[in-house]
Design a protein around this motif. Structure first.
Motif, PDB file in Angstrom:
ATOM      1  N   ALA A 156       0.836  -1.199   0.000  1.00  0.00           N
ATOM      2  CA  ALA A 156       0.000   0.000   0.000  1.00  0.00           C
ATOM      3  C   ALA A 156       0.869   1.247   0.000  1.00  0.00           C
ATOM      4  CB  ALA A 156      -0.920   0.004   1.210  1.00  0.00           C
ATOM      5  N   HIS A 157       0.372   2.288  -0.650  1.00  0.00           N
ATOM      6  CA  HIS A 157       1.095   3.559  -0.751  1.00  0.00           C
ATOM      7  C   HIS A 157       0.876   4.376   0.517  1.00  0.00           C
ATOM      8  CE1 HIS A 157       3.051   6.870  -2.761  1.00  0.00           C
ATOM      9  NE2 HIS A 157       2.045   7.668  -2.449  1.00  0.00           N
ATOM     10  N   ASP A 158       1.977   4.788   1.147  1.00  0.00           N
ATOM     11  CA  ASP A 158       1.939   5.604   2.365  1.00  0.00           C
ATOM     12  C   ASP A 158       2.772   6.855   2.108  1.00  0.00           C
ATOM     13  OD1 ASP A 158       1.763   6.591   4.923  1.00  0.00           O
ATOM     14  OD2 ASP A 158       3.158   5.160   5.794  1.00  0.00           O
ATOM     15  N   GLU A 159       2.129   7.884   1.590  1.00  0.00           N
ATOM     16  CA  GLU A 159       2.826   9.105   1.174  1.00  0.00           C
ATOM     17  C   GLU A 159       3.572   9.773   2.323  1.00  0.00           C
ATOM     18  OE1 GLU A 159       4.299  11.805  -1.398  1.00  0.00           O
ATOM     19  OE2 GLU A 159       2.884  10.279  -2.067  1.00  0.00           O
ATOM     20  N   THR A 160       2.969   9.804   3.505  1.00  0.00           N
ATOM     21  CA  THR A 160       3.557  10.539   4.630  1.00  0.00           C
ATOM     22  C   THR A 160       4.510   9.695   5.469  1.00  0.00           C
ATOM     23  OG1 THR A 160       1.684   9.967   6.035  1.00  0.00           O
ATOM     24  CG2 THR A 160       1.538  12.026   4.802  1.00  0.00           C
ATOM     25  N   LYS A 161       4.595   8.418   5.211  1.00  0.00           N
ATOM     26  CA  LYS A 161       5.432   7.497   5.991  1.00  0.00           C
ATOM     27  C   LYS A 161       5.104   7.582   7.481  1.00  0.00           C
ATOM     28  CE  LYS A 161       9.045   9.139   3.659  1.00  0.00           C
ATOM     29  NZ  LYS A 161      10.421   9.438   3.362  1.00  0.00           N
ATOM     30  N   ALA A 162       3.810   7.629   7.783  1.00  0.00           N
ATOM     31  CA  ALA A 162       3.356   7.825   9.160  1.00  0.00           C
ATOM     32  C   ALA A 162       3.175   6.520   9.923  1.00  0.00           C
ATOM     33  CB  ALA A 162       2.035   8.589   9.156  1.00  0.00           C
ATOM     34  N   PHE A 163       3.095   5.397   9.235  1.00  0.00           N
ATOM     35  CA  PHE A 163       2.769   4.136   9.900  1.00  0.00           C
ATOM     36  C   PHE A 163       4.003   3.267  10.074  1.00  0.00           C
ATOM     37  CE2 PHE A 163      -1.081   5.581   7.751  1.00  0.00           C
ATOM     38  CZ  PHE A 163      -1.956   5.609   8.823  1.00  0.00           C
ATOM     39  N   LYS A 164       4.069   2.598  11.208  1.00  0.00           N
ATOM     40  CA  LYS A 164       5.199   1.734  11.548  1.00  0.00           C
ATOM     41  C   LYS A 164       4.716   0.297  11.717  1.00  0.00           C
ATOM     42  CE  LYS A 164       7.829   5.293  11.629  1.00  0.00           C
ATOM     43  NZ  LYS A 164       8.513   5.577  10.382  1.00  0.00           N
ATOM     44  N   ILE A 165       5.645  -0.619  11.860  1.00  0.00           N
ATOM     45  CA  ILE A 165       5.317  -2.035  12.024  1.00  0.00           C
ATOM     46  C   ILE A 165       4.441  -2.224  13.264  1.00  0.00           C
ATOM     47  CG2 ILE A 165       6.287  -4.325  12.490  1.00  0.00           C
ATOM     48  CD1 ILE A 165       8.699  -3.526  10.850  1.00  0.00           C
ATOM     49  N   GLY A 166       3.370  -2.990  13.102  1.00  0.00           N
ATOM     50  CA  GLY A 166       2.463  -3.269  14.206  1.00  0.00           C
ATOM     51  C   GLY A 166       1.232  -2.382  14.240  1.00  0.00           C
ATOM     52  N   ASP A 167       1.226  -1.291  13.474  1.00  0.00           N
ATOM     53  CA  ASP A 167       0.063  -0.398  13.444  1.00  0.00           C
ATOM     54  C   ASP A 167      -1.086  -1.053  12.678  1.00  0.00           C
ATOM     55  OD1 ASP A 167       1.596   1.452  14.744  1.00  0.00           O
ATOM     56  OD2 ASP A 167       1.912   2.746  13.002  1.00  0.00           O
TER      57      ASP A 167
END
Length: 81
Positions: A44-55
């Motif tokens: 999935a595309h995450d433009e802001t790079k806000a999500f980390k492993i486990g979210d």
């Protein structure tokens, strides 16, 4: 046709602006009548790079962005609603 929205857990965030989301589905086996769990990974595309492993994230189907990416990550506020 409405866009599919799936919910899953981030299993990788090593790529640039891309996360890998594991989506688990449950169903009853037709013969054994037992609940079976199956999972599948989606890029999935995450433009802001806000999500980390486990979210836990929600992803929405979109037009192809690359060879593997056909999903975008919904913002956290929109994902809960």
């Amino acid at each position: 046709m409405p866009k599919r929205i799936l919910q899953g857990v981030v299993v990788s965030d090593k790529q640039e602006k891309t996360i890998v989301v594991k989506v688990e589905r449950r169903f009853t086996h037709p013969l054994l009548k037992k609940t079976v769990r199956r999972s599948k990974n989606y890029h999935a595309h995450d433009e802001t790079k806000a999500f980390k492993i486990g979210d836990t994230v929600s992803i929405e189907e979109t037009k192809p962005m690359s060879k593997l990416k056909r999903w975008i990550v919904l913002p956290a506020a929109q994902a809960q609603g």
